[in-house]
Design a protein around this motif. Sequence first.
Motif, PDB file in Angstrom:
ATOM      1  N   GLY A   1       6.928  -1.896  15.923  1.00  0.00           N
ATOM      2  CA  GLY A   1       5.952  -1.523  14.920  1.00  0.00           C
ATOM      3  C   GLY A   1       6.602  -1.347  13.567  1.00  0.00           C
ATOM      4  O   GLY A   1       7.775  -1.697  13.385  1.00  0.00           O
ATOM      5  N   HIS A   2       5.853  -0.846  12.621  1.00  0.00           N
ATOM      6  CA  HIS A   2       6.445  -0.578  11.311  1.00  0.00           C
ATOM      7  C   HIS A   2       6.040   0.812  10.820  1.00  0.00           C
ATOM      8  O   HIS A   2       4.965   1.327  11.133  1.00  0.00           O
ATOM      9  CB  HIS A   2       6.066  -1.652  10.284  1.00  0.00           C
ATOM     10  CG  HIS A   2       4.618  -1.680   9.884  1.00  0.00           C
ATOM     11  ND1 HIS A   2       3.715  -2.599  10.402  1.00  0.00           N
ATOM     12  CD2 HIS A   2       3.910  -0.949   8.980  1.00  0.00           C
ATOM     13  CE1 HIS A   2       2.533  -2.425   9.847  1.00  0.00           C
ATOM     14  NE2 HIS A   2       2.618  -1.412   8.975  1.00  0.00           N
ATOM     15  N   LEU A   3       6.944   1.415  10.049  1.00  0.00           N
ATOM     16  CA  LEU A   3       6.731   2.720   9.440  1.00  0.00           C
ATOM     17  C   LEU A   3       6.743   2.573   7.924  1.00  0.00           C
ATOM     18  O   LEU A   3       7.308   1.609   7.404  1.00  0.00           O
ATOM     19  CB  LEU A   3       7.819   3.699   9.888  1.00  0.00           C
ATOM     20  CG  LEU A   3       7.863   4.017  11.387  1.00  0.00           C
ATOM     21  CD1 LEU A   3       9.156   4.740  11.741  1.00  0.00           C
ATOM     22  CD2 LEU A   3       6.654   4.847  11.806  1.00  0.00           C
ATOM     23  N   LEU A   4       6.145   3.539   7.259  1.00  0.00           N
ATOM     24  CA  LEU A   4       6.082   3.478   5.798  1.00  0.00           C
ATOM     25  C   LEU A   4       6.771   4.688   5.178  1.00  0.00           C
ATOM     26  O   LEU A   4       6.542   5.820   5.613  1.00  0.00           O
ATOM     27  CB  LEU A   4       4.629   3.453   5.305  1.00  0.00           C
ATOM     28  CG  LEU A   4       3.849   2.151   5.443  1.00  0.00           C
ATOM     29  CD1 LEU A   4       3.380   1.946   6.880  1.00  0.00           C
ATOM     30  CD2 LEU A   4       2.644   2.154   4.493  1.00  0.00           C
ATOM     31  N   PRO A   5       7.625   4.463   4.181  1.00  0.00           N
ATOM     32  CA  PRO A   5       8.146   5.607   3.420  1.00  0.00           C
ATOM     33  C   PRO A   5       6.986   6.292   2.706  1.00  0.00           C
ATOM     34  O   PRO A   5       5.995   5.645   2.346  1.00  0.00           O
ATOM     35  CB  PRO A   5       9.119   4.963   2.426  1.00  0.00           C
ATOM     36  CG  PRO A   5       9.356   3.581   2.922  1.00  0.00           C
ATOM     37  CD  PRO A   5       8.135   3.177   3.674  1.00  0.00           C
ATOM     38  N   SER A   6       7.120   7.577   2.454  1.00  0.00           N
ATOM     39  CA  SER A   6       6.050   8.295   1.758  1.00  0.00           C
ATOM     40  C   SER A   6       5.853   7.759   0.344  1.00  0.00           C
ATOM     41  O   SER A   6       4.768   7.878  -0.225  1.00  0.00           O
ATOM     42  CB  SER A   6       6.354   9.797   1.726  1.00  0.00           C
ATOM     43  OG  SER A   6       7.633  10.053   1.172  1.00  0.00           O
ATOM     44  N   SER A   7       6.897   7.152  -0.216  1.00  0.00           N
ATOM     45  CA  SER A   7       6.782   6.585  -1.558  1.00  0.00           C
ATOM     46  C   SER A   7       5.911   5.328  -1.579  1.00  0.00           C
ATOM     47  O   SER A   7       5.358   4.965  -2.617  1.00  0.00           O
ATOM     48  CB  SER A   7       8.171   6.245  -2.112  1.00  0.00           C
ATOM     49  OG  SER A   7       8.831   5.323  -1.256  1.00  0.00           O
ATOM     50  N   GLU A   8       5.790   4.661  -0.444  1.00  0.00           N
ATOM     51  CA  GLU A   8       4.977   3.447  -0.355  1.00  0.00           C
ATOM     52  C   GLU A   8       3.496   3.812  -0.226  1.00  0.00           C
ATOM     53  O   GLU A   8       2.652   3.298  -0.953  1.00  0.00           O
ATOM     54  CB  GLU A   8       5.415   2.595   0.834  1.00  0.00           C
ATOM     55  CG  GLU A   8       4.663   1.284   0.992  1.00  0.00           C
ATOM     56  CD  GLU A   8       5.075   0.246  -0.031  1.00  0.00           C
ATOM     57  OE1 GLU A   8       4.330  -0.735  -0.222  1.00  0.00           O
ATOM     58  OE2 GLU A   8       6.148   0.395  -0.649  1.00  0.00           O
ATOM     59  N   ASP A   9       3.195   4.645   0.755  1.00  0.00           N
ATOM     60  CA  ASP A   9       1.831   5.128   0.955  1.00  0.00           C
ATOM     61  C   ASP A   9       1.901   6.372   1.827  1.00  0.00           C
ATOM     62  O   ASP A   9       2.077   6.292   3.038  1.00  0.00           O
ATOM     63  CB  ASP A   9       0.966   4.065   1.638  1.00  0.00           C
ATOM     64  CG  ASP A   9      -0.508   4.468   1.697  1.00  0.00           C
ATOM     65  OD1 ASP A   9      -0.807   5.676   1.582  1.00  0.00           O
ATOM     66  OD2 ASP A   9      -1.359   3.581   1.857  1.00  0.00           O
ATOM     67  N   PRO A  10       1.774   7.550   1.230  1.00  0.00           N
ATOM     68  CA  PRO A  10       1.936   8.780   2.009  1.00  0.00           C
ATOM     69  C   PRO A  10       0.894   8.951   3.097  1.00  0.00           C
ATOM     70  O   PRO A  10       1.163   9.579   4.126  1.00  0.00           O
ATOM     71  CB  PRO A  10       1.823   9.886   0.943  1.00  0.00           C
ATOM     72  CG  PRO A  10       1.077   9.266  -0.183  1.00  0.00           C
ATOM     73  CD  PRO A  10       1.486   7.832  -0.190  1.00  0.00           C
ATOM     74  N   CYS A  11      -0.297   8.417   2.918  1.00  0.00           N
ATOM     75  CA  CYS A  11      -1.386   8.632   3.880  1.00  0.00           C
ATOM     76  C   CYS A  11      -1.242   7.823   5.153  1.00  0.00           C
ATOM     77  O   CYS A  11      -1.729   8.209   6.217  1.00  0.00           O
ATOM     78  CB  CYS A  11      -2.733   8.317   3.235  1.00  0.00           C
ATOM     79  SG  CYS A  11      -3.122   9.389   1.831  1.00  0.00           S
ATOM     80  N   VAL A  12      -0.562   6.667   5.068  1.00  0.00           N
ATOM     81  CA  VAL A  12      -0.363   5.807   6.235  1.00  0.00           C
ATOM     82  C   VAL A  12       1.049   6.033   6.759  1.00  0.00           C
ATOM     83  O   VAL A  12       2.037   5.685   6.117  1.00  0.00           O
ATOM     84  CB  VAL A  12      -0.571   4.315   5.886  1.00  0.00           C
ATOM     85  CG1 VAL A  12      -0.389   3.452   7.133  1.00  0.00           C
ATOM     86  CG2 VAL A  12      -1.947   4.099   5.274  1.00  0.00           C
TER      87      VAL A  12
ATOM     88  N   GLY B   1       2.321   4.879   9.848  1.00  0.00           N
ATOM     89  CA  GLY B   1       2.898   3.694  10.465  1.00  0.00           C
ATOM     90  C   GLY B   1       1.924   3.016  11.402  1.00  0.00           C
ATOM     91  O   GLY B   1       0.798   3.485  11.638  1.00  0.00           O
ATOM     92  N   VAL B   2       2.353   1.883  11.953  1.00  0.00           N
ATOM     93  CA  VAL B   2       1.552   1.083  12.877  1.00  0.00           C
ATOM     94  C   VAL B   2       2.414   0.701  14.071  1.00  0.00           C
ATOM     95  O   VAL B   2       3.547   0.236  13.909  1.00  0.00           O
ATOM     96  CB  VAL B   2       1.018  -0.199  12.201  1.00  0.00           C
ATOM     97  CG1 VAL B   2       0.213  -1.029  13.191  1.00  0.00           C
ATOM     98  CG2 VAL B   2       0.175   0.142  10.970  1.00  0.00           C
ATOM     99  N   ILE B   3       1.891   0.925  15.275  1.00  0.00           N
ATOM    100  CA  ILE B   3       2.574   0.534  16.504  1.00  0.00           C
ATOM    101  C   ILE B   3       1.969  -0.774  17.003  1.00  0.00           C
ATOM    102  O   ILE B   3       0.748  -0.907  17.088  1.00  0.00           O
ATOM    103  CB  ILE B   3       2.440   1.615  17.595  1.00  0.00           C
ATOM    104  CG1 ILE B   3       2.899   2.971  17.060  1.00  0.00           C
ATOM    105  CG2 ILE B   3       3.237   1.223  18.849  1.00  0.00           C
ATOM    106  CD1 ILE B   3       4.337   3.018  16.635  1.00  0.00           C
TER     107      ILE B   3
END
Length: 499
Positions: free
Chosen positions: A339-350, A352-354
């Motif tokens: 899956g992928h994870l997101l840094p809080s700087s990219e989009d704090p509300c999302v 990640g996705v498995i």
Amino acid sequence: MTAVILGGGVSGLASAYYLVRNSSPFKRIILLEASDRLGGWIQTSRLDNGAIFEHGPRSLRPAGKGGKNTLSLATELGLSNDIIAVTRNHPSTKNRYIYMNKKLNRLAIGGGFKNTFYPQPPFSQSVFSMVIKELRAPVPDNDIEDESIHSFFSRRIGQEVADYLLDPVFRGIFAGDISKLSVKSCLPMDVLKIEKEYKSLMRGVIRRKEKDDDNEVYAMNDIMRATKERWSTWSFQKGMSQLSERLEDVIIRRGNVEIRKSTPCRGLEFDGDKVKVITDTESITADHVVSSIFSQDLSKLLGSPQEELSNLLNQITAVSCIVVNVEYKDYMSNIEGFGHLLPSSEDPCVLGVIYDSSTFKQHDAEKYVSSRYTMMLGGAWYDKLVDRLGDLKESTIQDYACKVLSEQLDIKTEPSNVVVTIQKNCIPQYFVGHSKLVESIDKCVSDNGLPLSLVGSSYKGVSVNDCINNAKLTLKQFDHGIKKVESPDAENIEKNSNV
């Protein structure tokens, strides 16, 4: 003697199991669960088409003492034939992504000249440069009892690693802000102690030899399988709820456990070595209470004589998450990975996705090709998410999640199934100083001679492995010799278990 267990999540179920498996002094055990189901945050939906959606934990790791203990438990419960495992050479193990700058960046897991000596997006430095920086990083002159994850890794490896690697990783684990989360309580090893002793985290990990003080007796079958086949993660054929369902079944078959669903505890009144457990319909006099519920919920049950303990318990907070399970019929992604994870700087509300279908294809629909995904939203940024959405209607959340999935994974087709689950206060936050707080809580219980044991994710680990193992260790005080396990598969267990 009577014991009352508060909470029917995996910690409460494990507590009941270990009390009845061993020859504990309690002839009557009552488990109180406020909701109409057991399992807590372990929650599996089995769709009519055969697909499986996990709304909470979706897999287990075999590593460490906790991992070993859960594998032993699976053997004891007769679940060995229902295990589905993912090995270390599987694409979902090797391919993990960080979504940053509007694109997927594959983490360089594994060797290779290019991966070591040349920068790989999203990082501007090579792995080699990071290693050199860590080896040369100065050690603070003053003793640091605790600090944030962000602070520790920023000073040892660099802010870029903290911002673009540790930040998304711990958003995926704790759904929390690493500028507040404790490096001492959230990591599986005491990195501050290693740093002080070896002057380098990497040098210490290489040189340090863990003391083999694990004197536990395990059922070895699945532990040996996991080692031989090099498992990375594992689950069950019917999903994670198969574990809680089997625990419930085994506990009930023992006969001395009463499971009462839809029965919340309304108060606890301690009187010497007894405790009165109050529900809507009765008052139970117990010799001991095992609380597996969230610390703040336990705090509300205590009267004024336990004001100090109540105030300490109330200091542990938790975050809420929204889990969105999405299935696309007649669609197969060309992206393989966990899956992928997101840094809080990219989009704090999302968070990640498995990529569920990539990891456990066995859980896909039975009669057609499909791809399943799970999106995690909110966490420490839950309020910001609510502001962004405007409301928490299921349709609003569905539309938002599917739009984000379409953008991040370039999915053009419409979803065939979407399930939204709002998990309130689901992940406790171990802020800087958490270990000291837990010590104070334990001391307060001990000093006041309260017949109370604390288990669950609020204190010493949020993973399923942690919760099960900590329940076992906490209740060892009541072990009076281990008995054979009675379960629907008792004959198989007797053959395969060393317990």
